[in-house]
Design an enzyme around this catalytic site. Structure first.
Site, short mmCIF file in Angstrom:
data_model
loop_
_atom_site.label_atom_id
_atom_site.label_comp_id
_atom_site.label_asym_id
_atom_site.label_seq_id
_atom_site.Cartn_x
_atom_site.Cartn_y
_atom_site.Cartn_z
N TYR A 55 0.81 -1.72 -0.05
CA TYR A 55 -0.07 0.19 0.28
C TYR A 55 1.02 1.24 0.06
CZ TYR A 55 -3.68 -3.77 1.39
OH TYR A 55 -4.57 -4.59 1.74
N LEU A 194 -17.33 -4.91 2.11
CA LEU A 194 -18.14 -4.15 1.57
C LEU A 194 -18.38 -4.36 0.57
CD1 LEU A 194 -18.60 -0.78 4.13
CD2 LEU A 194 -19.67 -3.14 4.27
N LYS A 235 -12.76 -0.04 5.14
CA LYS A 235 -11.77 0.96 4.76
C LYS A 235 -12.83 1.93 5.08
CE LYS A 235 -10.59 4.68 1.98
NZ LYS A 235 -11.48 5.32 1.07
N SER A 236 -13.18 3.59 5.46
CA SER A 236 -13.47 4.59 5.60
C SER A 236 -11.97 5.29 5.89
CB SER A 236 -14.74 4.33 6.04
OG SER A 236 -15.59 6.33 5.60
N ARG A 241 -19.36 7.53 8.67
CA ARG A 241 -18.60 5.84 8.30
C ARG A 241 -17.96 5.21 9.07
NH1 ARG A 241 -19.97 8.96 3.54
NH2 ARG A 241 -17.93 8.91 3.00
N1 LIG Z 1 -5.24 -8.29 1.63
C1 LIG Z 1 -5.04 -8.28 0.34
O1 LIG Z 1 -4.93 -8.87 -0.52
C2 LIG Z 1 -6.33 -6.93 0.55
C3 LIG Z 1 -7.02 -6.48 -0.67
C4 LIG Z 1 -7.62 -5.58 -0.97
C5 LIG Z 1 -8.15 -4.69 0.18
N2 LIG Z 1 -7.44 -5.50 1.93
C6 LIG Z 1 -7.77 -4.95 2.90
O2 LIG Z 1 -9.18 -4.65 3.41
C7 LIG Z 1 -9.48 -3.44 3.24
C8 LIG Z 1 -11.50 -2.99 3.19
O3 LIG Z 1 -11.21 -3.63 1.46
P1 LIG Z 1 -11.57 -2.11 0.86
O4 LIG Z 1 -10.86 -1.37 0.78
O5 LIG Z 1 -11.02 -2.75 -1.32
O6 LIG Z 1 -13.03 -2.46 0.27
P2 LIG Z 1 -14.68 -1.74 1.46
O7 LIG Z 1 -14.14 -1.90 2.72
O8 LIG Z 1 -15.50 -3.62 1.45
O9 LIG Z 1 -14.89 -0.71 1.10
C9 LIG Z 1 -14.52 -0.02 1.00
C10 LIG Z 1 -15.12 1.64 0.62
O10 LIG Z 1 -16.70 2.04 0.67
C11 LIG Z 1 -16.84 3.11 0.81
N3 LIG Z 1 -17.63 2.70 2.46
C12 LIG Z 1 -17.41 2.43 3.65
N4 LIG Z 1 -18.05 2.48 4.91
C13 LIG Z 1 -18.92 2.29 3.95
C14 LIG Z 1 -20.17 2.57 4.39
N5 LIG Z 1 -20.70 2.55 5.63
N6 LIG Z 1 -21.47 2.88 3.75
C15 LIG Z 1 -21.56 3.78 2.60
N7 LIG Z 1 -19.53 2.64 2.03
C16 LIG Z 1 -19.20 2.90 3.14
C17 LIG Z 1 -15.38 3.83 1.43
O11 LIG Z 1 -15.10 5.21 1.61
P3 LIG Z 1 -15.45 6.08 2.17
O12 LIG Z 1 -13.60 5.66 2.79
O13 LIG Z 1 -15.72 7.14 1.69
O14 LIG Z 1 -16.62 5.59 3.35
C18 LIG Z 1 -14.92 2.87 -0.52
O15 LIG Z 1 -15.60 3.23 -0.47
C19 LIG Z 1 -8.47 -2.38 2.83
O16 LIG Z 1 -8.92 -0.73 3.08
C20 LIG Z 1 -6.77 -2.95 2.86
O17 LIG Z 1 -6.68 -2.45 3.90
C21 LIG Z 1 -6.75 -6.20 1.40
#
Ligand SMILES: NC(=O)c1ccc[n+]([C@@H]2O[C@H](COP(=O)([O-])OP(=O)(O)OC[C@H]3O[C@@H](n4cnc5c(N)ncnc54)[C@H](OP(=O)(O)O)[C@@H]3O)[C@@H](O)[C@H]2O)c1
Length: 279
Positions: A55, A194, A235-236, A241
């Site tokens: 990251y 999410l 992630k937010s 949020r």
């Molecule tokens: N191990 C791996 O290979 C891998 C791969 C991908 C990700 N990850 C980890 O997993 C974490 C989370 O995954 P992700 O970021 O891909 O997806 P996620 O957490 O499913 O979704 C994040 C998105 O949802 C929005 N969001 C957050 N809370 C919300 C709510 N209550 N209502 C509506 N929208 C909301 C966020 O926007 P806002 O910020 O504007 O709220 C952002 O655009 C990453 O940040 C990373 O740390 C790991």
């Protein structure tokens, strides 16, 4: 393994090692935005932060932790190694480099980010991570994006990951991999829990329970993860949020509600195939 009741906030992922079930995701935040998000996240109640070498934000995450003023012992920090950490010595070197970037003396959980099976190094990397745990330098180690075949190679070498962090959301639950983790006594961590604010958040299978419990669709999905005994790292960067996503410990879903969400499974695999993609 300790799993579910309505007030469970921690999961025992290894004997005597408990992790807060909800963590704060930090991809794709970098620099000041990442440091600020982590500092605010901790102020908003998060006690588990998820980052990775890939990251490019480990330095900022360390800065956010220091800025928050939280005692190190009160926080769970996870990071993940990329290539070239895929050897016994390489994994230890990657860990030391991560600590240097973060300005921390130890991590709580360190994961192999992708198996990169064509390179054949992940079993030795696991051995290096076990060395760190045996030396008291790391609380627990695990893997990410590992399939059952990858897990079995690790287990055959006498090594046991505490966690397999994989992509899980209602439309992509990877049910057979969830079962494979559970059958091997490996906790599942859900990333993209999410679905990156997936369109399923407006499906009646989720909006119905949201109305019934006076919760938001995202809260329903996070409770669905917790009720299944999974860690999740939404992630937010938004204060509202971040707080919303943590406010899920005062209700539980009914069996019928869980079944309705389970039925959203499209059968599709994750975005990336870990036999083909890695870093
Ligand atoms: N191990 C791996 O290979 C891998 C791969 C991908 C990700 N990850 C980890 O997993 C974490 C989370 O995954 P992700 O970021 O891909 O997806 P996620 O957490 O499913 O979704 C994040 C998105 O949802 C929005 N969001 C957050 N809370 C919300 C709510 N209550 N209502 C509506 N929208 C909301 C966020 O926007 P806002 O910020 O504007 O709220 C952002 O655009 C990453 O940040 C990373 O740390 C790991």
């Amino acid at each position: 393994m300790n799993t579910t009741n309505t007030t469970t906030r921690e999961l025992e992922i290894a004997p005597g090692v408990c992790t807060p079930m909800l963590g704060l995701g930090t991809w794709p935040l970098v620099g000041e935005e990442a440091a600020d998000s982590v500092a605010r996240g901790i102020a908003n109640g998060y006690r588990h932060i998820d980052t990775a070498e890939k990251y490019g934000n480990e330095d900022a995450i360390g800065e956010g932790i220091r800025r928050s003023g939280i005692a190190r012992d009160d926080l769970w920090v996870t990071s993940k190694l990329s290539l070239p950490g895929h050897s016994r010595a390489g994994a230890i070197h990657s860990y030391d480099a991560a600590l240097g970037r973060m300005g921390l003396e130890c991590l709580d959980l360190y994961l192999i980010h992708w198996p990169n099976p064509q390179l054949g190094g992940y079993v030795e990397a696991c051995r290096g991570l076990q060395d760190l745990v045996d030396a008291g330098r790391l609380r627990a180690w695990g893997v990410s994006n590992f399939k059952a075949t990858h897990l079995d190679e690790v287990l055959a070498a006498g090594l046991k990951p505490a966690v397999n962090q994989i992509q899980v959301d209602p439309q992509h639950p990877q049910s057979s991999l969830l079962e494979a983790n559970a059958a091997r006594g490996i906790a599942t961590g859900a990333y993209s829990p999410l679905g990156r604010a997936g369109e399923f958040l407006s499906d009646p299978a989720i909006t119905g329970p949201a109305t019934a419990h006076a919760k938001t669709p995202a809260q329903i999905v996070l409770r669905w993860h917790l009720d299944a005994g999974r860690l999740a790292v939404p992630k937010s960067a938004s204060d509202a949020r971040q707080r919303e996503n943590l406010d899920v410990f005062d209700f539980t879903l009914t069996a019928a509600e869980r079944a309705g969400i389970d039925a959203l499974d499209t059968g599709a695999g994750p975005r990336l195939d870990s036999d083909a993609y890695g870093h």
